[in-house]
Design a protein around this motif. Structure first.
Motif, PDB file in Angstrom:
ATOM      1  N   ASN A  89       0.824  -1.219   0.000  1.00  0.00           N
ATOM      2  CA  ASN A  89       0.000   0.000   0.000  1.00  0.00           C
ATOM      3  C   ASN A  89       0.853   1.262   0.000  1.00  0.00           C
ATOM      4  O   ASN A  89       2.038   1.226   0.329  1.00  0.00           O
ATOM      5  CB  ASN A  89      -0.990   0.000   1.169  1.00  0.00           C
ATOM      6  N   GLY A  90       0.216   2.365  -0.361  1.00  0.00           N
ATOM      7  CA  GLY A  90       0.909   3.639  -0.497  1.00  0.00           C
ATOM      8  C   GLY A  90       1.441   4.212   0.795  1.00  0.00           C
ATOM      9  O   GLY A  90       2.526   4.797   0.819  1.00  0.00           O
ATOM     10  N   SER A  91       0.713   4.049   1.901  1.00  0.00           N
ATOM     11  CA  SER A  91       1.187   4.656   3.156  1.00  0.00           C
ATOM     12  C   SER A  91       2.514   4.067   3.599  1.00  0.00           C
ATOM     13  O   SER A  91       3.427   4.794   3.971  1.00  0.00           O
ATOM     14  CB  SER A  91       0.194   4.524   4.292  1.00  0.00           C
ATOM     15  N   THR A  92       2.632   2.754   3.564  1.00  0.00           N
ATOM     16  CA  THR A  92       3.905   2.164   3.966  1.00  0.00           C
ATOM     17  C   THR A  92       4.984   2.425   2.922  1.00  0.00           C
ATOM     18  O   THR A  92       6.167   2.435   3.252  1.00  0.00           O
ATOM     19  CB  THR A  92       3.773   0.648   4.240  1.00  0.00           C
ATOM     20  N   ALA A  93       4.593   2.670   1.682  1.00  0.00           N
ATOM     21  CA  ALA A  93       5.575   3.001   0.645  1.00  0.00           C
ATOM     22  C   ALA A  93       6.348   4.260   1.026  1.00  0.00           C
ATOM     23  O   ALA A  93       7.573   4.305   0.894  1.00  0.00           O
ATOM     24  CB  ALA A  93       4.881   3.196  -0.698  1.00  0.00           C
ATOM     25  N   PHE A  94       5.652   5.259   1.528  1.00  0.00           N
ATOM     26  CA  PHE A  94       6.329   6.504   1.885  1.00  0.00           C
ATOM     27  C   PHE A  94       7.186   6.351   3.129  1.00  0.00           C
ATOM     28  O   PHE A  94       8.230   6.992   3.250  1.00  0.00           O
ATOM     29  CB  PHE A  94       5.324   7.650   1.991  1.00  0.00           C
ATOM     30  N   GLU A  95       6.789   5.467   4.021  1.00  0.00           N
ATOM     31  CA  GLU A  95       7.637   5.161   5.183  1.00  0.00           C
ATOM     32  C   GLU A  95       8.929   4.495   4.711  1.00  0.00           C
ATOM     33  O   GLU A  95      10.015   4.828   5.175  1.00  0.00           O
ATOM     34  CB  GLU A  95       6.901   4.228   6.155  1.00  0.00           C
TER      35      GLU A  95
END
Length: 119
Positions: free
Chosen positions: A32-38
């Motif tokens: 998912n995108g949220s963990t991608a930015f992390e």
């Protein structure tokens, strides 16, 4: 080259990871995108992102926009098998918001590697 792969389909994620690892790439994955930015925040040496377009939590189009805004040096490959629209429509939209290359699912080993080499 370190590559982050974002796809909510485990089979696709594993397929891409195995191809890239076999060819010597350092690979990070997330669904998912949220963990991608992390992951991007913790791995400033990521040089490319492969992202699906249609995902439940955060659409690939938004991910592409955000990456290009915050990390303009990272190359992006958008992938799609379609949804409500044809895959080509989604991929054209991905180009419009900043993707450097696109691939229509299903794609093969050589097609993926050629796309990365041409970034």
């Amino acid at each position: 080259m370190k590559i982050l792969v974002i796809d909510d389909d485990d089979a696709v994620l594993n397929y891409i990871r195995e191809i890239l690892r076999h060819d010597g790439f350092n690979v990070l994955t997330t669904d998912n995108g949220s963990t991608a930015f992390e992951k991007l925040a913790r791995n400033c040496d990521v040089t490319a992102v492969i992202t699906d377009i249609i995902m439940p939590e955060e659409e690939g189009i938004e991910i592409i926009k955000k990456i290009k805004s915050e990390h303009p040096h990272i190359k992006i490959v958008a992938i799609s098998g379609g949804g409500k629209m044809s895959p080509q429509s989604y991929l054209q939209l991905a180009y419009a918001v900043g993707a450097d290359a696109t691939l229509r699912k299903p794609f093969g080993h050589k097609e993926l590697l050629n796309t990365l080499q041409n970034l």
